[in-house]
Design a protein around this motif. Structure first.
Motif, PDB file in Angstrom:
ATOM      1  N   SER A  60       0.829  -1.198   0.000  1.00 41.25           N
ATOM      2  CA  SER A  60       0.000   0.000   0.000  1.00 41.25           C
ATOM      3  C   SER A  60       0.869   1.255   0.000  1.00 41.25           C
ATOM      4  CB  SER A  60      -0.921   0.017   1.229  1.00 41.25           C
ATOM      5  OG  SER A  60      -1.870  -1.015   1.174  1.00 41.25           O
ATOM      6  N   SER A  94       0.271   5.017   1.093  1.00 39.94           N
ATOM      7  CA  SER A  94      -0.718   5.785   1.858  1.00 39.94           C
ATOM      8  C   SER A  94      -0.378   7.269   1.805  1.00 39.94           C
ATOM      9  CB  SER A  94      -0.735   5.287   3.309  1.00 39.94           C
ATOM     10  OG  SER A  94      -1.710   5.959   4.061  1.00 39.94           O
ATOM     11  N   THR A 141      -5.641   0.004   6.311  1.00 38.44           N
ATOM     12  CA  THR A 141      -6.251  -0.161   4.995  1.00 38.44           C
ATOM     13  C   THR A 141      -7.389  -1.169   5.003  1.00 38.44           C
ATOM     14  OG1 THR A 141      -4.525  -1.771   4.426  1.00 38.44           O
ATOM     15  CG2 THR A 141      -4.174   0.503   3.742  1.00 38.44           C
ATOM     16  N   ASN A 149      -7.192  10.113   4.371  1.00 38.00           N
ATOM     17  CA  ASN A 149      -6.160   9.183   3.916  1.00 38.00           C
ATOM     18  C   ASN A 149      -6.605   8.563   2.599  1.00 38.00           C
ATOM     19  OD1 ASN A 149      -3.851   7.639   3.885  1.00 38.00           O
ATOM     20  ND2 ASN A 149      -4.549   6.148   5.390  1.00 38.00           N
ATOM     21  N   VAL A 161      -5.287   5.845  -0.533  1.00 40.13           N
ATOM     22  CA  VAL A 161      -4.343   4.732  -0.644  1.00 40.13           C
ATOM     23  C   VAL A 161      -4.410   4.086  -2.021  1.00 40.13           C
ATOM     24  CG1 VAL A 161      -3.823   2.393   0.190  1.00 40.13           C
ATOM     25  CG2 VAL A 161      -4.307   4.212   1.824  1.00 40.13           C
TER      26      VAL A 161
END
Length: 320
Positions: A205, A207, A253, A278, A280
């Motif tokens: 991920s 982020s 996540t 946030n 991602v």
């Protein structure tokens, strides 16, 4: 990281930490003074060639190599330091000169990742180690006088509790190159990046703790299943190799809202605006192929942020 971006990220962490209760033990003026001390000392570091050293604050953010010493002036019951490196680095932490009383309830723990509002980055689904192996507890360490920890990504943290004045420790921070970065926390609200997973069964991920517009510029997957950017509700998860775009107001996540997914190779642009705290880009890999995704991201302007709509899945993040 520039000083302006470091200040922005530091205040973001203070905001999140206050929501998880950490600020009850930290005076506002101390956190503010700590920020400006950090900026001034980093300016000094840029102009002089020496091993960087400075005091460590009860709530702190570290973005440079060096030695950071904490000495308690009064009981400090909930302290944390967040460490962040460049996306292509991992972090080595080493404790030395430790003088705490583990039997009286003092502790120092290092964590492989970040913990904010009770959520962990990377999530347990995306990290290769089980959760208990991501903690290094000084009080349980067999190493006399110190302990070491190595992160799996560009973020790590240390949290500690010290009751007695004049007790403390020194933390050495060193950054090491990572040839295949995975699970990255971005230092900036705009930029570009490429994630590559070479024949590994894992999830990576990227982020970005800002509301941003994300543009996928190139995607190479070993198995193509579709030819369009699809809402997550129809899903690419059955393909085993795909990219997810996620949004949410935390850092885990697995608890974020799936905005869309892509499970086909592309060489053009596919873009999506995510108006959340946030945002991602998550690359899921079966391990059977070399998977690669390149993308650009930019901070959304205030007039681009979504308005709150009741019962709307398309506007799942509210912005105050």
């Amino acid at each position: 990281m520039s000083l302006a971006l470091r200040a922005q990220l530091f205040f973001f962490l203070i905001s999140l930490s206050s929501r998880m209760g950490l600020s009850r033990y930290i005076e506002d003026n101390e956190a503010s003074d700590g920020l400006y001390s950090l900026l001034n000392l980093d300016q000094k570091r840029e102009s002089e060639d020496f091993i960087f050293r400075r005091p460590l604050r009860c709530l702190d953010m570290l973005a440079t190599d060096g030695y950071f010493t904490f000495v308690a002036s009064r009981p400090q019951l909930a302290c944390a330091a967040f460490i962040i490196a460049e996306p292509s680095d991992v972090i080595s932490l080493e404790l030395s000169d430790v003088s705490i009383d583990c039997g009286a309830g003092d502790f120092i723990k290092m964590f492989d990742g970040w913990i904010l509002k009770g959520e962990k980055f990377p999530s347990s689904q995306d990290h290769q180690l089980p959760l208990h192996q991501r903690y290094t507890d000084y009080c349980s360490s067999l190493a006399p006088g110190g302990a070491t920890s190595h992160s799996s990504q560009n973020v790590a943290m240390i949290f500690f509790r010290i009751h007695s004045p004049d007790s403390g420790f020194t933390l050495a921070v060193k950054k090491l190159h990572n040839p295949f970065p995975c699970n990255i926390m971005s230092q900036s609200p705009e930029g570009s990046f490429t994630m590559v997973i070479p024949h590994q069964r894992r999830n990576c991920s990227f982020s970005i703790i800002y509301p941003v517009e994300i543009r996928l510029t190139e995607l190479s997957l070993g198995q193509a299943k579709s030819n369009e950017l699809s809402p997550q509700r129809s899903g690419c998860s059955g393909s085993g190799d795909y990219v997810e775009l996620l949004g949410g107001n935390g850092v885990d996540t697995s608890k974020m809202f799936p905005v869309a997914d892509v499970c086909f190779s592309l060489s053009g642009l596919a873009q999506m605006k995510i108006g959340c705290d946030n945002s991602v880009v998550r690359l899921v890999s079966s391990g059977n192929y070399i998977n690669r995704v390149s993308f650009q991201y930019r901070l959304m302007e205030h007039n681009e942020l979504p308005k709150t709509r009741e019962n709307s899945l398309d506007n799942f993040c509210t912005v105050e």
